[in-house]
Write an enzyme that holds these catalytic residues in place. Structure first.
Site, PDB file in Angstrom:
ATOM      1  N   LYS A  76       0.815  -1.210   0.000  1.00  0.00           N
ATOM      2  CA  LYS A  76       0.000   0.000   0.000  1.00  0.00           C
ATOM      3  C   LYS A  76       0.855   1.269   0.000  1.00  0.00           C
ATOM      4  O   LYS A  76       2.055   1.244   0.259  1.00  0.00           O
ATOM      5  CB  LYS A  76      -0.976  -0.020   1.183  1.00  0.00           C
ATOM      6  CG  LYS A  76      -2.126  -0.998   0.940  1.00  0.00           C
ATOM      7  CD  LYS A  76      -3.276  -0.807   1.883  1.00  0.00           C
ATOM      8  CE  LYS A  76      -4.474  -1.625   1.429  1.00  0.00           C
ATOM      9  NZ  LYS A  76      -5.577  -1.597   2.399  1.00  0.00           N
ATOM     10  N   ARG A  86      -3.931 -10.003   4.773  1.00  0.00           N
ATOM     11  CA  ARG A  86      -4.475 -10.007   3.408  1.00  0.00           C
ATOM     12  C   ARG A  86      -3.371  -9.507   2.477  1.00  0.00           C
ATOM     13  O   ARG A  86      -2.942  -8.363   2.572  1.00  0.00           O
ATOM     14  CB  ARG A  86      -5.713  -9.113   3.323  1.00  0.00           C
ATOM     15  CG  ARG A  86      -6.371  -9.081   1.950  1.00  0.00           C
ATOM     16  CD  ARG A  86      -7.608  -8.186   1.957  1.00  0.00           C
ATOM     17  NE  ARG A  86      -8.270  -8.185   0.662  1.00  0.00           N
ATOM     18  CZ  ARG A  86      -7.976  -7.353  -0.337  1.00  0.00           C
ATOM     19  NH1 ARG A  86      -7.016  -6.443  -0.181  1.00  0.00           N
ATOM     20  NH2 ARG A  86      -8.623  -7.416  -1.482  1.00  0.00           N
TER      21      ARG A  86
END
Length: 276
Positions: free
Chosen positions: A221, A255
């Site tokens: 991210k 995840r």
């Protein structure tokens, strides 16, 4: 709660597990377009399961900031063939990543057995009733607004207090609809600045007050690649570093795009725990 009931089988979360991401979108921030075909999604799923993934998460709506809003029918056309194919070939926790109840309803009928909702039921008022009726695990994430508006909604009175209040309300709403197995996702990158993401990670252990498993979605991210001045494709090392922090702060599910590396991180974390 340290397990999830998936089709009558318990997935033990006392040792953290990995959820592998299958993006059926052409515009995801990291691997958009890579798994748009069913055959490629099956190959990727097989690889992830071989590397140790316990859950496969299939999504067809890009929830990155400023992501394109697509129709329900387009989303269904992306995810349903993939979910059906995976369900027929593999016995695995199979999650559909969608905030739209009609997509989830069909995903469940095509073989999905977990619901992953970035809006915690706030973007579709029928979602909680559907999940409760299906009696499947429900992953609810913290987010403000929509993927199209969330970048402008980062003002918090107190970040952790506000997030905990949000989850208290959404968990209560889910319980009122008969949802038993709930996982909370802190929502890294959703309506949060880079600085707020790091504050959230540092204090993520405070989310354990809800007594439900915590999912950490940190993989590649912007909080990683913007801090390091690199691109998402080069952010695996940074991801691994923050995964260890997330495990230390109480994450039960990681995840990820890169399953092998995340599984190894959990193995090292478990070795470390022996000497705690």
């Amino acid at each position: 709660m340290s397990s999830l009931n998936i089709n009558g089988k318990l997935l033990d979360l006392q040792i953290p597990v990995v959820m592998g991401i299958i993006n059926c979108t052409p515009d995801s921030f990291y691997d958009g377009g890579a798994t748009l075909t069913v055959d490629h999604a099956l190959r990727q799923t097989e690889k992830m399961i071989h590397e140790g993934a316990k859950i496969i998460d299939v999504g067809g709506y890009s929830s990155r900031p400023d992501g394109q809003d697509i129709s329900v029918e387009e989303e269904k056309s992306r995810v349903l063939p993939v979910i059906e194919a995976i369900a027929k070939r593999f016995e695995v926790g199979l999650s559909c990543d969608s905030f739209r109840e009609s997509v989830i309803t069909q995903a469940l009928s095509h073989g999905a057995n977990i619901v992953n909702d970035i809006s915690a039921g706030k973007l579709d008022e029928e979602m909680l009733e559907t999940v409760g009726s299906a009696q499947v695990p429900y992953i609810m994430m913290h987010m403000r607004g929509t993927p199209q508006t969330m970048k402008s909604l980062t003002n918090y009175e107190n970040l952790i207090t506000d997030i905990n209040l949000y989850f208290s309300k959404r968990i209560a709403a889910a319980r009122s609809h008969g949802i038993n197995d709930i996982v909370i996702d802190a929502g890294f990158g959703f309506a949060k600045t880079v600085e707020q993401n790091y504050e959230l990670l540092k204090k993520m252990n405070l989310l354990k007050a809800h007594d439900v498993p915590i999912l950490a979605g940190l993989s590649r991210k912007s909080m990683i690649y913007k801090t390091l001045g690199i691109e998402a494709k080069d952010a695996l090392n940074g991801t691994t570093a923050l995964h260890m922090v997330a495990l230390q702060k109480g994450a039960s599910i990681l995840r990820v795009h890169d399953v092998k590396e995340a599984v190894e991180t959990i193995q090292l974390f478990q070795a470390l725990q022996k000497y705690a």
